[in-house]
Scaffold this motif. Structure first.
Motif, short mmCIF file in Angstrom:
data_model
loop_
_atom_site.label_atom_id
_atom_site.label_comp_id
_atom_site.label_asym_id
_atom_site.label_seq_id
_atom_site.Cartn_x
_atom_site.Cartn_y
_atom_site.Cartn_z
N GLY A 1 3.65 6.56 7.95
CA GLY A 1 3.09 6.45 6.43
C GLY A 1 1.67 6.12 6.08
N ASN A 2 0.89 6.93 6.83
CA ASN A 2 -0.57 6.69 6.89
C ASN A 2 -1.19 7.75 5.94
N PHE A 3 -1.14 7.60 4.57
CA PHE A 3 -1.61 8.58 3.70
C PHE A 3 -2.23 7.99 2.65
N PRO A 4 -3.17 8.58 1.96
CA PRO A 4 -3.77 7.83 0.68
C PRO A 4 -2.73 7.92 -0.45
N SER A 5 -2.70 6.53 -1.25
CA SER A 5 -1.82 6.53 -2.44
C SER A 5 -2.52 5.80 -3.16
N LEU A 6 -1.83 5.52 -4.42
CA LEU A 6 -2.35 4.15 -5.18
C LEU A 6 -1.55 2.97 -4.87
N PHE A 7 -2.04 1.84 -5.28
CA PHE A 7 -1.34 0.64 -4.79
C PHE A 7 -1.05 -0.10 -6.43
N MET A 8 0.05 -0.74 -6.51
CA MET A 8 0.27 -1.50 -7.76
C MET A 8 0.96 -2.91 -7.27
N GLY A 9 0.60 -3.91 -8.13
CA GLY A 9 1.16 -5.14 -8.21
C GLY A 9 0.66 -6.25 -9.07
N LEU A 10 1.17 -7.31 -8.92
CA LEU A 10 0.97 -8.41 -9.91
C LEU A 10 -0.38 -9.15 -9.36
N VAL A 11 -1.37 -9.48 -10.13
CA VAL A 11 -2.31 -10.46 -9.73
C VAL A 11 -2.58 -11.64 -10.91
N ASN A 12 -3.11 -12.56 -10.50
CA ASN A 12 -3.40 -13.75 -11.47
C ASN A 12 -4.75 -13.40 -12.34
N LYS A 13 -5.14 -14.34 -13.07
CA LYS A 13 -6.42 -14.16 -13.92
C LYS A 13 -7.63 -13.92 -13.21
N GLU A 14 -7.53 -14.64 -12.05
CA GLU A 14 -8.73 -14.40 -10.96
C GLU A 14 -8.48 -13.19 -9.96
N GLY A 15 -7.32 -12.35 -10.22
CA GLY A 15 -7.36 -11.19 -9.31
C GLY A 15 -6.77 -11.55 -7.90
N ASN A 16 -6.09 -12.85 -7.93
CA ASN A 16 -5.27 -13.29 -6.59
C ASN A 16 -3.88 -13.18 -6.72
N LEU A 17 -3.41 -13.37 -5.42
CA LEU A 17 -2.18 -13.07 -5.16
C LEU A 17 -1.19 -13.86 -6.26
N ILE A 18 -0.21 -13.22 -6.58
CA ILE A 18 0.56 -14.33 -7.61
C ILE A 18 2.02 -13.12 -7.43
N HIS A 19 3.21 -13.79 -7.50
CA HIS A 19 4.43 -13.04 -7.41
C HIS A 19 5.29 -13.25 -8.80
N TYR A 20 4.69 -14.00 -9.64
CA TYR A 20 5.19 -14.20 -11.06
C TYR A 20 4.23 -14.51 -11.97
N ASP A 21 4.58 -14.06 -13.30
CA ASP A 21 3.84 -14.53 -14.45
C ASP A 21 2.32 -14.17 -14.12
N ARG B 1 0.42 -5.45 -2.30
CA ARG B 1 -0.04 -6.66 -2.71
C ARG B 1 -1.36 -7.11 -2.12
N LEU B 2 -1.41 -7.02 -0.79
CA LEU B 2 -2.63 -7.73 -0.20
C LEU B 2 -3.88 -6.54 -0.57
N ASN B 3 -3.81 -5.22 -0.71
CA ASN B 3 -4.57 -4.47 -0.73
C ASN B 3 -5.36 -4.72 -2.22
N ILE B 4 -4.38 -4.96 -3.24
CA ILE B 4 -5.19 -5.12 -4.58
C ILE B 4 -5.65 -6.73 -4.73
N ILE B 5 -5.59 -7.39 -4.19
CA ILE B 5 -6.12 -8.64 -4.49
C ILE B 5 -7.31 -9.24 -4.13
N ASN B 6 -7.99 -9.96 -4.48
CA ASN B 6 -9.07 -10.71 -4.21
C ASN B 6 -9.19 -11.69 -3.07
N ALA B 7 -8.07 -12.33 -3.14
CA ALA B 7 -7.65 -13.28 -2.19
C ALA B 7 -6.26 -14.14 -2.59
#
Lengths: 142, 473
Positions: free
Chosen positions: B217-237, B295-301
């Motif tokens: 599964g090594n191919f270009p694709s988009l990525f989607m997920g939730l981030v918080n206001k700082e662009g960091n990892l969050i799983h809710y809200d 999730r780890l691709n889209i976040i800043n930290a």
């Protein structure tokens, strides 16, 4: 320590058998050296609750085409063809033995059922509950 | 056209089969994942009070019910037009993170580790949990301990391990007790050690899997997920973010209630899995991935110390650009376990988690509510429409695993083409085709929903297995 584990989903008709059994035993059971445990499904971490078990009794319902309300003991034929987030009795016992060196004696009691939508015959279902309760009360060390 | 069928796909949650189509020269033409279960929650829930939805939708799954409860109560909060108090949001986050720990742990330690330990070509009689318990008992025990830890938190804070009851519209029904908090905190150092050991093992094993890393599964694709206001990892809200394969942010800061402006859903003919896609690019070009890798691709930290150390190594895999290889879902999963442990510790030490009140109260104020959470497998949406009495009139669910439907199919095709030779079909090759599905850690029972026209083919067979009647719709 003897541990009696009822398995099944109380919202799914006759699959509630394990749950109902534990509820019945909790009301009537006198012996202090018995743990009564209810689980909706068996999962690997249940091992940690069974480390002091010397005897295990598993009670659940199983779909068996053409048979209703017969009690049987399917341990030898029990297997789950693939491992997932829930496991079979046999897998649980394998984990207990391989990982923790715990080899309790085991009895498995399964009620053959045809219906997971409702309790098709309350009379037969209650009779089966009563039979198992009496059997467990009479159970000496095994 | 000749076909190879893998049925069932093993060491996953749920039921699926994979069909591999061969050309005349026995090379692979195509491969598809078929999800053979059908549910019907979107229809079943119509006519129910909105307040029933968390309990009902939790029953979509016995493995990730927490995610459904979180997303469902979030949707209900929107119908009530309330924001749960800080303590409630904190408790919900802790329970969600606990689920991520237990679910990720099972995938790594029990479902996927036989491939890492023995290799994809090992004899199936060896390449399983039974052998692992004999050859690597500590690894198997560590997995059980992490799962037990996560499940204990869910039970203590949520009321029940499976189908928790204490997360309710407006907040939670019970505050966190100090002794429960302390009991959990006392176990975190050991759990972190376990997770760090797993990471060490996994990193040491990586060099053995160069070919798999390149082709799983090594191919270009988009990525989607939730981030918080700082662009960091969050799983809710949090807010939705879409990123492309080069790391460009395509859309950001989207409140989940506007998901339909960005996500369309296609129906496949040969599977009960819907195929969500990024609307501006259309179907199927708008394929995106969700879950730990995304999730780890889209976040800043990540926002926690140890997880951010590992995140830096992770991001360096592709020089700061998104990591495209689905094999690294396993890596991302381990980072998330570490993050979840650190975050739970931080939340438990935060006085706001123990504060009052724990629930906001209101009546129905809106006829539409959307809830969102990051489940172990990806972003989950619950979309409810209600009448003025709060009775459900319409439901749409986009399930975490469903978001990955297109990507899983692409992955299966890629691996089949790389490893399967129809002239000499080896078991290890077929295991690799299954293995790419394990990277996504799908929850197929959750994911099967349909919209539009239902097609079905029923074959009636006699006792000899001969087809005597076919009913098609």
């Amino acid at each position: 320590m003897r541990k009696i584990i009822g398995i099944g989903n109380p919202l799914r008709g006759e699959d509630a058998f394990g749950y109902d059994m534990i509820a019945m035993l909790m009301q009537s059971h006198q012996k202090p050296q018995v743990d009564l445990i209810y689980k909706q499904q068996l999962t690997p971490e249940l091992c940690l609750e069974l480390l002091d078990a010397t005897e295990l009794v598993f009670i659940d319902a199983g779909y068996l085409k053409g048979f209703s309300y017969i009690l049987y003991c399917p341990l030898e034929k029990d297997f789950v063809p693939s491992l997932s987030h829930h496991i079979s009795v046999k897998m649980l016992l394998e984990m207990l033995g391989s990982l923790y060196g715990v080899y309790p004696k085991v009895i498995r009691i399964c009620l053959a059922v045809n219906d997971f939508e409702k309790i098709a015959s309350k009379r037969e279902y209650d009779k089966a509950l009563q039979s198992v309760a009496e059997y467990i009360s009479s159970l000496k060390a095994f | 056209m000749e076909k190879i069928i893998i049925d069932p796909v093993t060491r996953i949650e749920g039921h699926a089969k994979i069909s591999i189509e061969l050309n005349e020269d026995k090379s692979v033409n195509d491969a598809r994942l078929h999800v053979t279960q059908f549910r019907g929650f979107e229809k079943m829930c119509e006519g129910r009070p909105y307040s029933d939805m968390p309990a009902m939708t939790a029953r979509t799954c016995g493995i990730c019910p927490v995610s459904h409860v979180i997303a469902s109560t979030d949707a209900c909060d929107n119908i009530l037009a309330v924001r749960p108090p800080k303590a409630a949001r904190s408790i919900r986050r802790i329970i969600n993170l606990a689920q991520i720990i237990q679910s990720h742990a099972l995938n790594f330690y029990h479902l996927s580790s036989p491939d890492f330990v023995y290799g994809f070509d090992a004899n199936p009689s060896e390449r399983n949990i039974f052998s692992l318990m004999k050859s690597h008992p500590q690894m198997a025990k560590d997995g059980i301990k992490l799962r037990a830890f996560g499940q204990k938190i869910i039970e203590k804070l949520g009321g029940k391990r499976i189908h928790p009851t204490k997360v309710i519209p407006g907040g939670v029904s019970q505050a966190l007790e100090a002794e429960v908090r302390d009991e959990i905190l006392a176990q975190i150092p050991e759990m972190l050690d376990i997770a760090q050991n797993a990471m060490k093992y996994f990193k040491s094993a990586l060099p053995k899997f160069k070919k798999e890393i390149e082709s799983f599964g090594n191919f270009p694709s988009l990525f989607m997920g939730l981030v918080n206001k700082e662009g960091n990892l969050i799983h809710y809200d949090g807010y939705l973010r879409f990123m492309d394969a080069q790391g460009n942010i395509l859309a950001d800061g989207i409140e989940p209630r506007f998901y339909k402006d960005y996500i369309g859903e296609a129906v496949e003919k040969d599977s009960y899995l819907k195929s969500p896609y990024y609307k501006p690019l259309g179907y199927p070009e708008g394929m995106y991935r969700v879950g730990p890798l995304a999730r780890l691709n889209i976040i800043n930290a990540c926002g926690t110390v140890l997880a951010d150390e590992h995140l830096e190594d992770f991001k360096n895999l592709n020089n700061g650009k998104p990591v495209l290889n689905s094999f690294y879902y396993h890596y991302a999963r381990l980072i998330e376990i570490i993050y979840a442990l650190e975050k739970i510790e931080a939340k438990l030490n935060d006085p706001k988690t123990m504060s009052q009140p724990i629930r906001s109260h209101a009546k129905v104020n809106r006829n539409h509510g959307v809830g969102c959470s990051e489940a172990p497998r990806g972003t989950l949406f619950h979309d409810y429409e209600v009448d003025d009495n709060g009775i459900i009139t319409k439901v749409n669910l986009i399930i975490a695993t469903g978001n990955n439907a297109l990507a899983m199919n692409e992955g299966v095709k890629q691996v089949a083409k790389a490893f399967v030779d129809g002239n000499s079909v080896k078991e290890g090759s077929l295991n690799r085709v299954e293995g790419v599905i394990r990277c996504f850690d799908p929850c197929l029972s959750c994911s099967t929903h349909a919209q539009g026209i239902y097609t079905s083919l029923i074959e009636l067979k006699n006792h000899n297995g001969e087809i005597i009647k076919t009913i098609k719709r």
